[in-house]
Every structure is written in structure tokens, then in C-alpha cells.
Scaffold this motif. Structure first.
Motif, short mmCIF file in Angstrom:
data_model
loop_
_atom_site.label_atom_id
_atom_site.label_comp_id
_atom_site.label_asym_id
_atom_site.label_seq_id
_atom_site.Cartn_x
_atom_site.Cartn_y
_atom_site.Cartn_z
N LEU A 1 9.94 2.34 -4.09
CA LEU A 1 9.18 3.49 -4.59
C LEU A 1 9.26 4.69 -3.66
CD1 LEU A 1 6.16 1.52 -6.05
CD2 LEU A 1 7.40 3.29 -7.30
N ASN A 2 9.72 4.46 -2.45
CA ASN A 2 9.82 5.57 -1.49
C ASN A 2 11.24 6.13 -1.48
OD1 ASN A 2 9.92 7.24 0.70
ND2 ASN A 2 9.39 5.69 2.23
N PRO A 3 11.43 7.31 -2.11
CA PRO A 3 12.80 7.85 -2.17
C PRO A 3 13.31 8.34 -0.82
CG PRO A 3 11.24 9.41 -3.14
CD PRO A 3 10.45 8.19 -2.78
N GLY B 1 0.83 -1.22 0.00
CA GLY B 1 0.00 0.00 0.00
C GLY B 1 0.86 1.26 0.00
N ARG B 2 1.91 1.23 0.79
CA ARG B 2 2.80 2.41 0.80
C ARG B 2 3.44 2.60 -0.57
NH1 ARG B 2 6.58 3.60 5.66
NH2 ARG B 2 6.87 1.37 5.57
N GLY B 3 3.82 1.50 -1.20
CA GLY B 3 4.39 1.57 -2.55
C GLY B 3 3.41 2.20 -3.53
N GLU B 4 2.15 1.77 -3.48
CA GLU B 4 1.12 2.33 -4.38
C GLU B 4 1.00 3.84 -4.21
OE1 GLU B 4 -2.59 0.37 -3.62
OE2 GLU B 4 -2.25 -1.09 -5.22
N ALA B 5 1.03 4.27 -2.96
CA ALA B 5 0.88 5.71 -2.68
C ALA B 5 2.03 6.50 -3.31
CB ALA B 5 0.82 5.94 -1.17
N PHE B 6 3.24 5.99 -3.14
CA PHE B 6 4.39 6.69 -3.73
C PHE B 6 4.35 6.63 -5.26
CE2 PHE B 6 6.28 6.81 0.47
CZ PHE B 6 6.84 8.08 0.43
N ASP B 7 3.82 5.53 -5.79
CA ASP B 7 3.75 5.42 -7.25
C ASP B 7 2.80 6.47 -7.83
OD1 ASP B 7 4.84 4.31 -9.48
OD2 ASP B 7 3.46 2.61 -9.60
N ASP C 1 11.33 2.89 -8.55
CA ASP C 1 10.39 2.47 -9.59
C ASP C 1 9.63 1.25 -9.07
OD1 ASP C 1 9.11 2.60 -12.03
OD2 ASP C 1 10.69 1.56 -13.15
N GLU C 2 8.55 0.94 -9.76
CA GLU C 2 7.72 -0.19 -9.33
C GLU C 2 8.36 -1.49 -9.83
OE1 GLU C 2 4.84 -2.98 -8.62
OE2 GLU C 2 5.25 -2.43 -10.70
N LEU C 3 8.32 -2.49 -8.96
CA LEU C 3 8.97 -3.78 -9.26
C LEU C 3 8.62 -4.37 -10.63
CD1 LEU C 3 8.64 -6.17 -6.19
CD2 LEU C 3 10.70 -5.44 -7.36
N LEU D 1 12.50 -4.18 -2.36
CA LEU D 1 11.75 -4.01 -1.10
C LEU D 1 12.53 -4.41 0.15
CD1 LEU D 1 9.43 -4.01 -3.27
CD2 LEU D 1 8.01 -4.94 -1.51
N GLU D 2 13.42 -3.57 0.48
CA GLU D 2 14.37 -3.88 1.55
C GLU D 2 14.01 -3.13 2.83
OE1 GLU D 2 16.44 -6.05 1.46
OE2 GLU D 2 17.71 -5.57 3.13
N ASP D 3 14.66 -3.51 3.96
CA ASP D 3 14.58 -2.60 5.10
C ASP D 3 15.95 -1.97 5.32
OD1 ASP D 3 15.93 -4.20 7.36
OD2 ASP D 3 14.42 -5.59 6.57
P1 ATP Z 1 13.22 1.60 5.59
O1 ATP Z 1 13.63 0.70 6.72
O2 ATP Z 1 14.12 1.51 4.42
O3 ATP Z 1 12.93 3.04 5.96
P2 ATP Z 1 10.58 0.54 5.54
O4 ATP Z 1 10.67 0.13 6.95
O5 ATP Z 1 9.55 1.52 5.11
O6 ATP Z 1 11.91 1.03 4.93
P3 ATP Z 1 9.22 -1.64 4.42
O7 ATP Z 1 8.14 -1.41 5.38
O8 ATP Z 1 9.76 -3.01 4.28
O9 ATP Z 1 10.47 -0.74 4.67
O10 ATP Z 1 8.69 -1.07 3.05
C1 ATP Z 1 9.05 -1.53 1.83
C2 ATP Z 1 9.11 -0.42 0.82
O11 ATP Z 1 8.82 -1.03 -0.44
C3 ATP Z 1 8.10 0.72 0.96
O12 ATP Z 1 8.81 1.91 1.15
C4 ATP Z 1 7.36 0.79 -0.38
O13 ATP Z 1 7.37 2.10 -0.91
C5 ATP Z 1 8.16 -0.11 -1.28
N1 ATP Z 1 7.33 -0.89 -2.21
C6 ATP Z 1 6.19 -1.58 -1.94
N2 ATP Z 1 5.70 -2.19 -3.04
C7 ATP Z 1 6.58 -1.91 -4.04
C8 ATP Z 1 6.65 -2.26 -5.41
N3 ATP Z 1 5.73 -3.04 -5.99
N4 ATP Z 1 7.69 -1.79 -6.14
C9 ATP Z 1 8.65 -1.02 -5.56
N5 ATP Z 1 8.64 -0.65 -4.27
C10 ATP Z 1 7.62 -1.07 -3.52
#
Ligand code: ATP
Length: 260
Positions: A191-193, A38-44, A207-209, A170-172
Motif C-alpha cells: 500500500l506504500n507506493p 498500521g502503516r498499511g492502514e494509513a496509506f489505505d 492495493d490492500e491484500l 508485504l515485502e522488504d
Molecule cells: P521497504 O523495505 O520496501 O521500504 P518496509 O521496510 O517499510 O519496506 P515493511 O516494514 O515490511 O517494509 O512494511 C510492509 C509494507 O506493507 C508497508 O509499507 C505497508 O504499507 C504494507 N502493508 C501492510 N499491510 C498491508 C495490507 N494489508 N495490504 C497491502 N499492503 C500492506
């Protein structure tokens, strides 16, 4: 998925949602994976749901790095498996075939379900059996990333532990930092810069996966024909911090234009 008409203006986004929710039902995705999506969609939405020229630069740099790498590894989690299983396999086949499962919410069941999901595709299952694709990190996660307490620290010796370049969709942020501290080059897709991952990675593909993995594969194929000097030139002219700033500018300008 048959219920979503192809003419729907948000067809692709709805298909991705279906894949994500199905993966959750099948025990591949953790609950938190739904939130991450969901967070990815919002940033997209903010980015404009297309691959920007900045993302393109990062994709090309990532491709050059992967071609030059001695031991590149693609790290995958539940969301990646749900959205781009086939595309990840295609990319890994252009490299050394190494794919490593690495989960924050690591349970035996999820590992088993992910393995089953890969093997359920006949052609992928065959490639795994023939050793053309190596699905690491399931039975062989015997090494530990130093200074990382989460279960993401459990890695395979043959995979992430000894890798020189790790692609981490999609890393932490914690693991990105720990991998960088081990001297590895980290290519992230996020997707979250503004995330810690985006800020800490060697190369951040904002970018989106499903859009960018096929593009990475395309450039890896192309760049295999370049010599080392040409590949290093691509990498040297890239500046990750500058690229992230340009993405934030892009979002800012889009919002400004829309709100005028
Ligand atoms: P960090 O520790 O790096 O601050 P975080 O704790 O937000 O990140 P997650 O909760 O694992 O990390 O979030 C995964 C990230 O993946 C989100 O920031 C989201 O924008 C991104 N994301 C989700 N879906 C997609 C996708 N389909 N393509 C690219 N990015 C995506």
C-alpha cells in the motif's frame, strides 16, 4: 469477531485488525507485523480504501505474468497468512500450487504455527496432504538468495530459488532487490507506493491484500484462455514507474480536494 456489528462503517478494517491481533496471539505474526499493518492502514486511507484504476492495471499485468510463468511462487509472511490464507490457496491452485513461507523474523515456532494454521483448515489440510498445494520454505529452505544477509535469504530450491516469477505480498526492499538481481520477475503488493519494495519491483500492486488477491485470481482464471501474444501485449503496455507516479498523483489530488 462476533462483537463487531456488520453495520459498523469500518467493519472490514476492524475485521482485518482482529485477524492480525489474533495471529499475533497465536504466534503467527511477529510484533513488527503489527506495525507494518498500521502503516498499511494509513496509506489505505490516503488512497481511499478502494482498488484504484492504477492498481487494476498492475493486477491485470501481474495476472498475465503469472499465467505465462514457468515456475511461479507465492511468497507468504505472517500478515499474509493472517489476512488471506484461503485466498492465497485459491490463487495457488490456479497456478502450480506452490506457496513458500518466507519470514524476516524466522523462528522454528513461527514456522510451526503457520503450518498448523494452514492445516487446521480441513479443506486446505487435505489439499496439502494430496500434494495439490505445496507449502514450501519450512523444512526445505536449504538454499540461499545471494547477497541477502537477513533470514529472508533462506529459500526452498523447488520454490523461490528456482522461480521465474515471485509474488511477494508485504515485502522488504532488500529482498526485492536481491530477487531482481537473480533475474526473477517480482510482483509486489504494498500500500506504500514510496517503499523501496514498491520502487524496485517489476510490477507493484498498490492495493490492500484482501481486496487484490481475489482480483488477481479472477484475472488469472480469465487470462488462461488468452494466447501468449495477447498475454505479452498486456505486459508490454504496462509501465510500473508511470503507474507509481499516477498513484502519487491520485493521493495528491485526493488530499487537495479534501483540503479545499
Ligand atoms: P521497504 O523495505 O520496501 O521500504 P518496509 O521496510 O517499510 O519496506 P515493511 O516494514 O515490511 O517494509 O512494511 C510492509 C509494507 O506493507 C508497508 O509499507 C505497508 O504499507 C504494507 N502493508 C501492510 N499491510 C498491508 C495490507 N494489508 N495490504 C497491502 N499492503 C500492506
Amino acid at each position: 469477531m462476533d462483537t463487531i456489528p456488520k453495520t459498523h462503517p469500518r467493519y472490514k478494517s476492524l475485521i482485518n485488525r482482529e485477524k492480525i491481533t489474533k495471529a499475533f496471539d497465536e504466534g503467527i505474526l511477529a510484533k513488527a507485523g503489527l506495525i507494518a499493518h498500521g502503516r498499511g492502514e494509513a496509506f489505505d486511507y490516503l488512497i481511499g480504501e478502494e482498488t484504484t484504476s492504477m492498481a487494476m492495471k498492475a493486477i491485470k499485468t501481474a495476472a498475465a505474468m503469472l499465467v505465462l510463468a514457468k515456475n511461479p511462487v507465492i511468497s507468504i509472511n505472517g500478515n499474509t497468512v493472517a489476512l488471506v490464507r484461503e485466498e492465497i490457496v485459491k490463487l495457488s491452485e490456479e497456478l502450480n500450487g506452490k506457496i513458500e513461507v518466507n519470514l524476516f523474523y524466522r523462528t522454528e515456532d513461527r514456522l510451526k504455527n503457520i503450518k498448523k494454521f494452514f492445516e487446521s483448515n480441513e479443506s486446505i489440510g487435505k489439499k496439502i496432504n494430496e500434494g495439490r498445494i505445496k507449502l514450501l520454505g519450512i523444512e526445505d529452505a536449504n538454499k540461499k538468495i545471494p547477497n541477502l544477509d537477513s533470514l529472508r535469504g533462506k529459500v526452498s530450491e523447488e520454490g523461490i530459488y528456482s522461480a521465474d516469477v515471485v509474488l511477494v505480498p508485504l515485502e522488504d526492499g532488500d529482498r526485492t532487490e536481491a530477487l531482481i538481481n537473480m533475474g526473477k520477475k517480482v510482483i509486489s503488493i504494498d500500500l506504500n507506493p514510496l517503499s523501496r519494495t514498491a520502487q524496485k519491483s517489476t510490477v507493484t500492486i498498490v492495493d490492500e491484500l484482501t481486496r487484490c488477491i481475489p482480483l488477481i485470481t479472477k484475472f488469472v482464471r480469465e487470462y488462461k484462455h488468452l494466447n501468449k501474444k495477447e498475454l505479452y501485449e498486456i505486459i508490454e503496455k504496462y509501465d510500473n514507474n508511470q503507474n507509481l507516479k499516477e498513484i502519487l498523483h491520485h493521493i495528491f489530488n485526493r488530499l487537495k480536494n479534501i483540503s479545499l
